[in-house]
Design a protein around this motif. Structure first.
Motif, mmCIF file in Angstrom:
data_model
loop_
_atom_site.group_PDB
_atom_site.id
_atom_site.type_symbol
_atom_site.label_atom_id
_atom_site.label_comp_id
_atom_site.label_asym_id
_atom_site.label_seq_id
_atom_site.Cartn_x
_atom_site.Cartn_y
_atom_site.Cartn_z
ATOM 1 N N GLY A 125 -1.212 -4.076 -7.142
ATOM 2 C CA GLY A 125 -1.703 -5.396 -7.201
ATOM 3 C C GLY A 125 -0.743 -6.624 -7.437
ATOM 4 O O GLY A 125 -0.615 -7.648 -6.832
ATOM 5 N N CYS A 126 0.303 -6.354 -8.360
ATOM 6 C CA CYS A 126 1.448 -7.135 -8.852
ATOM 7 C C CYS A 126 2.272 -7.501 -7.466
ATOM 8 O O CYS A 126 2.683 -8.314 -6.895
ATOM 9 C CB CYS A 126 2.224 -6.462 -9.925
ATOM 10 S SG CYS A 126 1.661 -6.095 -11.370
ATOM 11 N N ALA A 127 2.440 -6.335 -6.843
ATOM 12 C CA ALA A 127 3.618 -6.572 -5.456
ATOM 13 C C ALA A 127 2.916 -7.281 -4.488
ATOM 14 O O ALA A 127 3.385 -8.178 -3.853
ATOM 15 C CB ALA A 127 3.950 -4.996 -4.985
ATOM 16 N N PHE A 128 1.506 -6.859 -4.200
ATOM 17 C CA PHE A 128 0.550 -7.830 -3.253
ATOM 18 C C PHE A 128 0.670 -9.246 -3.681
ATOM 19 O O PHE A 128 0.957 -10.284 -2.799
ATOM 20 C CB PHE A 128 -0.653 -7.216 -3.045
ATOM 21 C CG PHE A 128 -0.633 -5.784 -2.790
ATOM 22 C CD1 PHE A 128 0.216 -5.648 -1.519
ATOM 23 C CD2 PHE A 128 -1.886 -5.103 -2.880
ATOM 24 C CE1 PHE A 128 -0.044 -4.388 -0.841
ATOM 25 C CE2 PHE A 128 -1.865 -3.817 -2.209
ATOM 26 C CZ PHE A 128 -0.863 -3.321 -1.244
ATOM 27 N N MET A 129 0.448 -9.590 -4.783
ATOM 28 C CA MET A 129 0.205 -10.992 -5.391
ATOM 29 C C MET A 129 1.748 -11.660 -5.232
ATOM 30 O O MET A 129 1.895 -12.840 -4.774
ATOM 31 C CB MET A 129 -0.222 -11.368 -6.699
ATOM 32 C CG MET A 129 -1.577 -10.941 -6.888
ATOM 33 S SD MET A 129 -2.663 -11.973 -6.047
ATOM 34 C CE MET A 129 -2.947 -13.067 -7.590
ATOM 35 N N ALA A 130 2.716 -10.982 -5.620
ATOM 36 C CA ALA A 130 3.872 -11.565 -5.493
ATOM 37 C C ALA A 130 4.258 -11.758 -4.024
ATOM 38 O O ALA A 130 5.103 -12.739 -3.841
ATOM 39 C CB ALA A 130 5.163 -10.592 -6.038
ATOM 40 N N ILE A 131 3.864 -11.108 -3.090
ATOM 41 C CA ILE A 131 4.335 -11.297 -1.736
ATOM 42 C C ILE A 131 3.238 -12.524 -1.128
ATOM 43 O O ILE A 131 3.468 -13.300 -0.359
ATOM 44 C CB ILE A 131 4.289 -10.055 -0.857
ATOM 45 C CG1 ILE A 131 5.130 -9.238 -1.235
ATOM 46 C CG2 ILE A 131 4.254 -10.436 0.594
ATOM 47 C CD1 ILE A 131 5.073 -7.657 -0.623
ATOM 48 N N PHE A 182 -8.132 -3.664 -3.634
ATOM 49 C CA PHE A 182 -7.516 -3.234 -4.746
ATOM 50 C C PHE A 182 -8.136 -4.081 -5.938
ATOM 51 O O PHE A 182 -8.669 -3.384 -7.115
ATOM 52 C CB PHE A 182 -6.019 -3.579 -4.719
ATOM 53 C CG PHE A 182 -5.287 -3.607 -6.190
ATOM 54 C CD1 PHE A 182 -4.809 -1.960 -6.373
ATOM 55 C CD2 PHE A 182 -5.120 -4.196 -7.112
ATOM 56 C CE1 PHE A 182 -4.159 -1.587 -7.545
ATOM 57 C CE2 PHE A 182 -4.430 -3.926 -8.229
ATOM 58 C CZ PHE A 182 -3.886 -2.690 -8.482
ATOM 59 N N SER A 231 1.223 -11.930 -12.064
ATOM 60 C CA SER A 231 2.244 -11.969 -11.087
ATOM 61 C C SER A 231 2.124 -13.151 -10.169
ATOM 62 O O SER A 231 2.772 -13.771 -9.717
ATOM 63 C CB SER A 231 2.214 -10.548 -10.334
ATOM 64 O OG SER A 231 3.030 -9.762 -10.808
#
Lengths: 106, 229
Positions: free
Chosen positions: A47-53, B177, B191
């Motif tokens: 989730g962190c990676a998706f939001m950061a992109i 997700f 984030s």
């Protein structure tokens, strides 16, 4: 056309790098897995990676792109239907850019 | 559920992303042909790299002589989320030999990982993600071939409106997700906010990714620590 050897080296390198990111993440995860409280944190990573992109991409988006992504989010929230949401979002992108380009907003 | 049954479940569950992967594969085939990549090279790339974002990123720099360092860096940056995806699967691949886990990581894929969080505990995650990956690999390679074969029809066409298709598909995964994850939403909300602030202050894209993920993880650690105090 490109010379064959450099292309093969480039493809092999790309393949190795992508696999290394998958393997590297997994091996790091194995090293720290004994720390019990880390488990819920590890599961938050995607989730962190998706939001950061996603967030910068949406912030830079045109009005049509923002409408398209809101459409996708709304449909996913209501229906969980990936195909419907993706097709609707793409339709907004294609039709919206065509319509709005004449107005200077697209 | 056995690994094989879970693999079949992964295959059956992959329909929606099979279609979106197919769409991207056709686009990749067209883009690769336009960049002068030979058909067999594009197919080899799709079969061995199996990463839409990495392959599209490499095409941006596909010129003679091929800039290996630049391509390597861009491929690593767009693939860095795989590190996090693979880490999130650490506990879920238990019960299999290390060799099997290492080999099957080759077809680790975002939709398979995200949807596996929604599965019941008795589903074998490694089998499920692998089944999902086999379906997406088939879709990716077949659609690349189709894209290469129809590329001539799109000579001179403006396909720029489809550049945003990647974020759209990623948004569907984020929603799956968000709705299916059993973990707290705090880390990824933090984030997202951090990514927005970093973008507004003019931070380069690769740093936005790294820093906002680190900030999200820090928020998750603080939350876990305070929850157990």
């Amino acid at each position: 056309m490109y010379e064959q050897y450099p292309v093969l080296v480039t493809i092999a390198m790309m393949s190795a790098i992508v696999y290394a990111t998958r393997l590297g993440g997994y091996l790091v995860g194995l090293k720290i897995r004994h720390i019990g409280w880390l488990r819920p944190i590890l599961e938050a990573f995607p989730g962190c990676a998706f939001m950061a992109i996603l967030v910068p991409a949406v912030r830079q988006g045109s009005p049509t792109e923002i409408i398209a992504i809101l459409c996708v989010i709304g449909l996913m929230w209501k229906t969980d239907n990936v195909v419907m949401a993706t097709v609707a979002g793409m339709a907004v992108l294609v039709l919206g850019e065509t319509t709005l380009s004449g107005t200077g907003l697209g | 559920m056995t690994t094989y049954q879970s693999l079949l479940l992964g295959l059956r569950s992959s329909g929606a992303y099979f279609l979106s992967t197919f769409l991207f594969g056709v686009m990749f085939g067209i883009a690769a042909s336009a960049s002068g990549v030979e058909n067999w090279q594009a197919l080899l790339m799709s079969a061995s790299v199996f990463s839409a974002s990495a392959q599209f990123a490499s095409l941006e720099f596909w010129q003679s002589p091929l800039p290996l360092g630049t391509i390597a860096l861009s491929v690593f940056l767009v693939s860095s989320r795989n590190i996090l995806l693979a880490m999130s699967m650490t506990h879920h691949f238990d019960g299999h030999s290390l060799g099997r886990r290492i080999i099957w990581l080759f077809i680790l894929n975002d939709p398979g990982v995200v949807t596996s969080f929604r599965m019941d505990e008795w589903v074998d995650r490694l089998g499920y993600v692998t089944g999902y990956g086999i379906a997406l690999m088939a879709s990716w390679v077949l659609s690349t071939a189709l894209g290469l074969s129809v590329a001539g029809l799109f000579d001179g066409a403006d396909l720029s409106s489809l550049d945003f298709a990647g974020p759209l598909v990623m948004a569907t995964m984020m929603m799956l997700f968000a709705k299916g994850s059993k973990s707290s939403p705090t880390p990824w909300i933090v984030s997202g906010i951090a990514a927005l602030i970093l973008f507004e202050v003019g931070t380069p894209n690769y740093l936005i990714l790294m820093l906002s993920v680190v900030i999200g993880i820090a928020a998750a650690i603080i939350r876990e620590k305070t929850r157990h105090v």
